[in-house]
Write a protein that holds these residues in place. Structure first.
Motif, mmCIF file in Angstrom:
data_model
loop_
_atom_site.group_PDB
_atom_site.id
_atom_site.type_symbol
_atom_site.label_atom_id
_atom_site.label_comp_id
_atom_site.label_asym_id
_atom_site.label_seq_id
_atom_site.Cartn_x
_atom_site.Cartn_y
_atom_site.Cartn_z
ATOM 1 N N MET A 149 0.919 -1.063 -0.011
ATOM 2 C CA MET A 149 -0.004 -0.047 0.087
ATOM 3 C C MET A 149 0.903 1.267 -0.128
ATOM 4 N N SER A 150 0.689 2.073 -0.804
ATOM 5 C CA SER A 150 1.574 3.360 -1.017
ATOM 6 C C SER A 150 1.194 4.285 0.211
ATOM 7 N N ARG A 151 2.197 5.074 0.361
ATOM 8 C CA ARG A 151 1.883 6.153 1.714
ATOM 9 C C ARG A 151 0.882 7.117 1.307
ATOM 10 N N SER A 152 0.770 7.562 0.089
ATOM 11 C CA SER A 152 -0.413 8.605 -0.186
ATOM 12 C C SER A 152 -1.803 7.662 -0.087
ATOM 13 N N HIS A 153 -1.824 6.537 -0.119
ATOM 14 C CA HIS A 153 -3.248 5.687 -0.200
ATOM 15 C C HIS A 153 -3.284 5.551 1.380
ATOM 16 N N THR A 154 -2.519 5.181 2.110
ATOM 17 C CA THR A 154 -2.463 4.979 3.483
ATOM 18 C C THR A 154 -2.849 6.446 4.407
ATOM 19 N N SER A 155 -2.037 7.412 3.820
ATOM 20 C CA SER A 155 -2.449 8.814 4.364
ATOM 21 C C SER A 155 -3.933 9.291 4.119
ATOM 22 N N SER A 156 -4.118 8.837 2.870
ATOM 23 C CA SER A 156 -5.842 9.150 2.436
ATOM 24 C C SER A 156 -6.634 8.492 3.447
ATOM 25 N N LEU A 157 -6.381 7.015 3.675
ATOM 26 C CA LEU A 157 -7.321 6.353 4.622
ATOM 27 C C LEU A 157 -7.421 6.841 5.877
ATOM 28 N N LEU A 158 -6.267 7.289 6.463
ATOM 29 C CA LEU A 158 -5.945 7.894 7.779
ATOM 30 C C LEU A 158 -6.871 9.013 8.026
ATOM 31 N N ASP A 159 -6.534 10.041 6.702
ATOM 32 C CA ASP A 159 -7.461 11.209 6.846
ATOM 33 C C ASP A 159 -9.138 10.910 6.916
ATOM 34 N N GLN A 160 -9.501 9.968 6.040
ATOM 35 C CA GLN A 160 -11.166 9.511 6.011
ATOM 36 C C GLN A 160 -11.421 8.949 7.445
ATOM 37 N N TYR A 161 -10.376 8.164 8.239
ATOM 38 C CA TYR A 161 -10.856 7.926 9.528
ATOM 39 C C TYR A 161 -10.795 8.953 10.612
ATOM 40 N N GLU A 162 -9.858 9.997 10.186
ATOM 41 C CA GLU A 162 -9.901 11.122 11.178
ATOM 42 C C GLU A 162 -11.296 11.945 10.888
ATOM 43 N N LEU A 163 -11.597 12.235 9.769
ATOM 44 C CA LEU A 163 -12.883 12.742 9.556
ATOM 45 C C LEU A 163 -14.287 12.033 9.991
ATOM 46 N N ALA A 164 -13.992 10.948 9.971
ATOM 47 C CA ALA A 164 -15.167 9.883 10.185
ATOM 48 C C ALA A 164 -15.417 9.797 11.884
ATOM 49 N N ILE A 165 -14.015 9.963 12.570
ATOM 50 C CA ILE A 165 -14.068 10.176 13.940
ATOM 51 C C ILE A 165 -14.918 11.476 14.416
ATOM 52 N N ASP A 166 -14.207 12.551 13.605
ATOM 53 C CA ASP A 166 -14.700 13.907 14.163
ATOM 54 C C ASP A 166 -16.188 13.835 14.068
ATOM 55 N N GLU A 167 -16.726 13.330 12.959
ATOM 56 C CA GLU A 167 -18.285 13.288 12.671
ATOM 57 C C GLU A 167 -18.825 12.705 13.760
ATOM 58 N N ILE A 168 -18.372 11.392 14.109
ATOM 59 C CA ILE A 168 -19.123 10.569 15.063
ATOM 60 C C ILE A 168 -19.019 11.397 16.470
ATOM 61 N N VAL A 169 -17.894 12.070 16.933
ATOM 62 C CA VAL A 169 -17.858 12.699 18.117
ATOM 63 C C VAL A 169 -18.727 14.010 17.831
ATOM 64 N N ALA A 170 -18.623 14.424 16.874
ATOM 65 C CA ALA A 170 -19.641 15.868 16.538
ATOM 66 C C ALA A 170 -21.300 15.531 16.793
ATOM 67 N N ASP A 171 -21.693 14.248 16.332
ATOM 68 C CA ASP A 171 -22.910 13.842 16.321
ATOM 69 C C ASP A 171 -23.329 13.618 17.788
ATOM 70 N N CYS A 172 -22.239 13.283 18.481
ATOM 71 C CA CYS A 172 -22.620 12.950 20.100
ATOM 72 C C CYS A 172 -22.172 14.168 20.944
ATOM 73 N N ASN A 173 -22.432 15.486 20.227
ATOM 74 C CA ASN A 173 -22.142 16.726 20.798
ATOM 75 C C ASN A 173 -20.762 16.944 21.749
ATOM 76 N N GLY A 174 -19.853 16.267 21.110
ATOM 77 C CA GLY A 174 -18.585 16.379 21.635
ATOM 78 C C GLY A 174 -18.132 15.312 22.728
ATOM 79 N N ASP A 175 -19.079 14.592 23.251
ATOM 80 C CA ASP A 175 -18.975 13.538 24.173
ATOM 81 C C ASP A 175 -18.121 12.358 23.660
ATOM 82 N N VAL A 176 -16.835 12.372 23.825
ATOM 83 C CA VAL A 176 -15.962 11.115 23.512
ATOM 84 C C VAL A 176 -16.344 9.866 24.180
#
Length: 74
Positions: A1-28
């Motif tokens: 797996m290339s670095r750019s692909h890995t980086s892209s996946l990590l970015d997607q995970y970060e965005l998904a985590i941010d959305e999930i936490v936001a949906d829970c009003n910041g309650d981790v």
């Protein structure tokens, strides 16, 4: 797996985590609890599907003459 692909996946995970936490009003803890509940539901669904596949395969076992040495071409 290339670095750019890995980086892209990590970015997607970060965005998904941010959305999930936001949906829970910041309650981790709430976000973690929600993810654990969803995971539990997915595991139960997988167990049901696996059991159905097991039942289905038992109903469709090969006939004895297809698996016997006499029916073999060897």
């Amino acid at each position: 797996m290339s670095r750019s692909h890995t980086s892209s996946l990590l970015d997607q995970y970060e965005l998904a985590i941010d959305e999930i936490v936001a949906d829970c009003n910041g309650d981790v803890r709430g976000a973690l609890r929600a993810l654990m509940l969803v995971n539990e539901q997915l595991e139960q669904s997988l167990e049901r599907i696996s059991a159905q596949l097991d039942d289905h395969s038992e109903d469709h076992q090969p006939r004895e003459f297809l698996t016997s040495r006499r029916g073999s071409l060897h």
